[in-house]
Scaffold this active site. Structure first.
Site, PDB file in Angstrom:
ATOM      1  N   THR A 202       0.870  -1.179   0.000  1.00  0.00           N
ATOM      2  CA  THR A 202       0.000   0.000   0.000  1.00  0.00           C
ATOM      3  C   THR A 202       0.909   1.232   0.000  1.00  0.00           C
ATOM      4  OG1 THR A 202      -0.075   0.166   2.386  1.00  0.00           O
ATOM      5  CG2 THR A 202      -1.777  -1.158   1.362  1.00  0.00           C
TER       6      THR A 202
ATOM      7  N   LYS B 281     -13.852  17.953  10.768  1.00  0.00           N
ATOM      8  CA  LYS B 281     -14.672  18.042  11.973  1.00  0.00           C
ATOM      9  C   LYS B 281     -14.858  19.510  12.328  1.00  0.00           C
ATOM     10  CE  LYS B 281     -13.041  13.557  13.379  1.00  0.00           C
ATOM     11  NZ  LYS B 281     -11.660  13.246  13.032  1.00  0.00           N
TER      12      LYS B 281
END
Ligand code: ADP
Length: 540
Positions: A186, A438
């Site tokens: 990855t 957020k």
């Protein structure tokens, strides 16, 4: 009581054997690294794969030996796919866009003994070789005439010379289908890259799934062009599914710009393709500028990052190409979901059909999905409740190479993606856990905002990041690339977005940039953007 059926192992060598017998004359067309097109057939692929298997054995490659490739999508790379895995060795496909130190890290971590490389990557190999003493042979994937007169690599061999030294009489060995077949790392945006070790069984089951009508729908009448690199999750399994189904295979080599891809699609009669959104953006821009559309290419799968709805619509309406949105990860082989419509969707208004098609789609049979809240509790499949996406199935990774555990949650793999799933099982990624914004305790989806921004006719690319804000903790900032020759300003972009998303989602800043930083697998590097623009809102 067990069934009384033959326990024949699912081995990758059987794919090339099958193609040799069933589709001997079907063509494989490959762009050579130095430019010209090379053509041969499955019959020749099979014979040359056997010769390569023998040549590798002569170099000491045995069961379980790791053999790396640093190569484009081309016929020699394809031969390595079958020769290495078919012998019971492990094919480690390396991403050449990795930083040399990262490449050296993965070569050492994998304990690669032989590296097969395209001539483009010779300077890279020369740079990493001193850091990789375990590599006993570097094989340049070219013929004797193209070999460099001198190289810093002491143990540099010529691929075609190795093959010339072997005949094609070789019986593929039989072994347990759970044997490792290939290894892919990855991208490792945080920490070192981690290895995902596929097996013959997982890869074969994945090939069946990739061939299904609602995924790539492959048949012996197809001509398939994998734009997705063979060093990135096995080109999403196309090198295996093509010989399984007898598709003509077109390998684009290093030329991945819109003009070159279009020319190849037209000259070879490509019917379907696969790649990341940035590739399709380049192709769309080329076709738009030239006023052309493909004659035979009518479908494509796209994934790796969210495909903007506007691009899905453009491909459909302007170019006659059905783009099917898929989701997956290196850890999921990669096929997880596909976005083909259900029968009932045909009755929906067109806008709703496109909205559905821009979601990541339904689980492919074999893959199970669920979303959970912060405490690991299952969330309802109501299309609203967003939580971390968990997956499981026979081609989903159970642990990383060399035992790095991903902390499975009750047998499920936590993807790090945030998603919703609706009553029809249609999944939509709203963010990655690390990218979600957020703001004042509420979540804002960066992907939704990007998708909306990409709908603006003057914008070519968009990335939304969460940036520190003195009052709201984090607020969204949009980094946008204009289309060539187009003018647009912040107010116009915000105005446009105002009709598409909630007011409190509107970015606090719009920054126009010439280009976005792209990672090795075609994804925007949001970490770089976050770092660069960390303080742009602190004085607000
Ligand atoms: P890495 O995880 O190293 O970046 P992968 O290619 O494995 O490399 O990336 C997988 C991730 O890419 C997924 O977890 C998801 O965040 C993103 N992704 C893949 N397909 C899509 C898609 N169709 N829409 C949105 N995000 C996607």
């Amino acid at each position: 009581m067990f069934g009384l059926m033959m326990d024949r192992p699912l081995l990758l060598s059987s794919l090339v054997e099958h193609a040799e017998q069933q589709f001997p004359d079907v063509e494989i067309v490959s762009r050579e690294t130095h430019g010209p097109l090379f053509r041969y057939t499955y019959r020749e692929l099979a014979a040359r794969s056997r010769r390569l298997a023998k040549a590798l054995a002569a170099l000491g490659v045995a069961r379980g030996t790791r053999v790396a490739t640093v190569a484009w999508n081309n016929h020699r790379h394809l031969e390595a796919y079958f020769a290495v895995s078919g012998s019971g060795a492990v094919l480690h496909t390396c991403n050449p866009r990795l930083h040399p130190e990262q490449l050296a890290y993965i070569l050492n971590h994998a304990e690669d003994q032989v590296v097969l490389l395209d001539s483009t990557f010779l300077p890279l190999a020369e740079a990493v070789a001193p850091l990789c003493p375990g590599v006993t042979a570097w094989v340049l994937m070219t013929d004797a005439g193209q070999m460099p007169l001198q190289s810093k690599l002491a143990n540099l061999l010529c691929y075609e010379t190795l093959l010339d030294g072997q005949d094609d009489v070789f019986a593929w060995p039989e072994f347990d289908e759970r044997t490792a077949s290939s290894l892919c790392f990855t991208s490792g945006t945080t920490g070192n890259p981690k290895g995902v070790l596929y097996s013959h069984r997982s890869t074969m089951l994945h090939s069946f799934a990739l061939s299904l009508p609602d995924t790539l729908s492959l048949s012996a009448r197809d001509c398939v062009l994998p734009v997705v690199p063979m060093f990135h999750v096995n080109a999403w399994g196309i090198p295996y599914a093509a010989p399984m189904n007898g598709c003509k295979l077109v390998l684009p080599g290093p030329k991945l710009d819109g003009a070159s891809l279009f020319e190849l699609m037209e000259s070879e009669g490509v019917t379907c393709s696969a790649g990341v959104p940035t590739i399709w953006l380049g192709l769309a821009q080329y076709m738009e500028a030239e006023g052309v559309k493909p004659a035979t290419m009518h479908r494509s799968v796209v994934g790796g990052s969210a495909m903007p709805q506007s691009l899905i619509r453009d491909f459909d309406q302007k170019f006659g190409v059905e783009v099917r949105h898929c989701w997956g990860m290196t850890e999921t082989s990669p096929l997880g979901t596909q976005g083909a419509p259900l029968g009932k969707h045909a009755a929906l208004p067109v806008d709703q059909q496109y909205a559905l098609r821009s979601k990541q789609g339904r689980a492919v049979f074999g893959v199970q999905l669920k979303v959970v809240d912060a405490n690991g509790q299952d969330l309802p499949r109501d299309g609203q409740s967003a939580g971390e996406l968990l997956v499981r199935g026979p081609w989903i990774m159970s642990e990383y190479f060399k035992g790095e555990k991903p902390a499975l949650q009750g047998g499920w793999f936590p993807t790090g993606d945030i998603a919703t799933i609706d009553t029809d099982g249609i999944m939509q990624i709203t963010d990655r856990v690390k990218d979600v914004i957020k703001s004042g305790g509420e979540w804002i989806s960066s992907i939704d905002l990007e998708n909306a921004a990409m709908g603006h006719p003057a914008l070519a690319m968009a990335a939304v990041i969460g940036v520190k804000h003195p009052k709201w903790d984090e607020r969204p900032v949009l980094c946008a690339v204009k289309k060539p020759g187009q003018e647009v300003d912040k107010a116009a972009v915000l105005d446009f977005l105002g009709n598409k998303v909630a007011r409190w989602w509107l970015p606090d800043e719009v920054i126009f940039v010439d280009s976005l930083p792209m990672g090795a697998t075609g994804k925007v590097q949001k970490m770089d953007l976050r770092r660069k623009y960390a303080d742009v809102l602190m004085s607000k």
